[in-house]
Design an enzyme around this catalytic site. Sequence first.
Site, PDB file in Angstrom:
ATOM      1  N   ALA A  71       0.849  -1.182   0.000  1.00  0.00           N
ATOM      2  CA  ALA A  71       0.000   0.000   0.000  1.00  0.00           C
ATOM      3  C   ALA A  71       0.890   1.238   0.000  1.00  0.00           C
ATOM      4  O   ALA A  71       2.024   1.206   0.464  1.00  0.00           O
ATOM      5  CB  ALA A  71      -0.906  -0.013   1.222  1.00  0.00           C
ATOM      6  N   GLY A 114       0.429  -5.041   0.991  1.00  0.00           N
ATOM      7  CA  GLY A 114      -0.758  -5.043   0.147  1.00  0.00           C
ATOM      8  C   GLY A 114      -0.523  -5.720  -1.193  1.00  0.00           C
ATOM      9  O   GLY A 114      -1.441  -6.292  -1.783  1.00  0.00           O
ATOM     10  N   GLU A 117      -0.923  -9.323  -0.525  1.00  0.00           N
ATOM     11  CA  GLU A 117      -2.344  -9.571  -0.348  1.00  0.00           C
ATOM     12  C   GLU A 117      -3.065  -9.571  -1.691  1.00  0.00           C
ATOM     13  O   GLU A 117      -3.929 -10.414  -1.950  1.00  0.00           O
ATOM     14  CB  GLU A 117      -2.952  -8.531   0.594  1.00  0.00           C
ATOM     15  CG  GLU A 117      -2.380  -8.642   2.004  1.00  0.00           C
ATOM     16  CD  GLU A 117      -3.036  -7.697   2.983  1.00  0.00           C
ATOM     17  OE1 GLU A 117      -4.260  -7.813   3.147  1.00  0.00           O
ATOM     18  OE2 GLU A 117      -2.335  -6.861   3.565  1.00  0.00           O
ATOM     19  N   GLU A 137       4.286  -5.354   7.435  1.00  0.00           N
ATOM     20  CA  GLU A 137       3.556  -4.320   8.169  1.00  0.00           C
ATOM     21  C   GLU A 137       3.999  -4.201   9.627  1.00  0.00           C
ATOM     22  O   GLU A 137       3.972  -3.108  10.190  1.00  0.00           O
ATOM     23  CB  GLU A 137       2.043  -4.601   8.119  1.00  0.00           C
ATOM     24  CG  GLU A 137       1.419  -4.376   6.759  1.00  0.00           C
ATOM     25  CD  GLU A 137       1.425  -5.608   5.864  1.00  0.00           C
ATOM     26  OE1 GLU A 137       0.648  -5.637   4.907  1.00  0.00           O
ATOM     27  OE2 GLU A 137       2.225  -6.540   6.108  1.00  0.00           O
TER      28      GLU A 137
END
Length: 173
Positions: A71, A114, A117, A137
Amino acid sequence: RAGAAFQYLLVQKTGAQKNVGLIQLNRPQALNALCEGLMAELRRALEAMESDPEVGAIVLTGSQKAFAAGADIKEMQNKTFQECYSGSFLSGWDKVSVVRKPIIAAVNGYALGGGCELAMMCDIIYAGEKAQFGQPEILLGTIPGAGGTQRLTRAVGKSLAMEMVLTGDRISA
């Protein structure tokens, strides 16, 4: 439409019969970091591919250096928990997992946070020799937020998932 102009994606139909939708994340200056604009475009491209009767399958890829490095931290850094929780932050990120056509993640380079993911939301992950998967993270004081802990556990088992999530360590292809 698949041919519509995109700022963060390269979208085309490919293959001998032009029946494979190819979506390439194209934000090289940020290692394909998943900003809100990129994710909105990805949803739009996936909707176009899903509604196109000529497309039988979709390939989602990045670059040789990064599938997606996660992200966009610059977008996230000033958001409070309340803004993320009550707002629409991360809404729509699961579009990949609900498309009815098969989606193949072609991963080379970094698939972190992300990006990891996003790859796990696809039906199949094809990993190149330089692919690196991770959920770093924890190094920022948080945990995966788009279903990564659940998908990772199903993909690699509880022990390795716990190790990756709690240490931030990466695994190769």
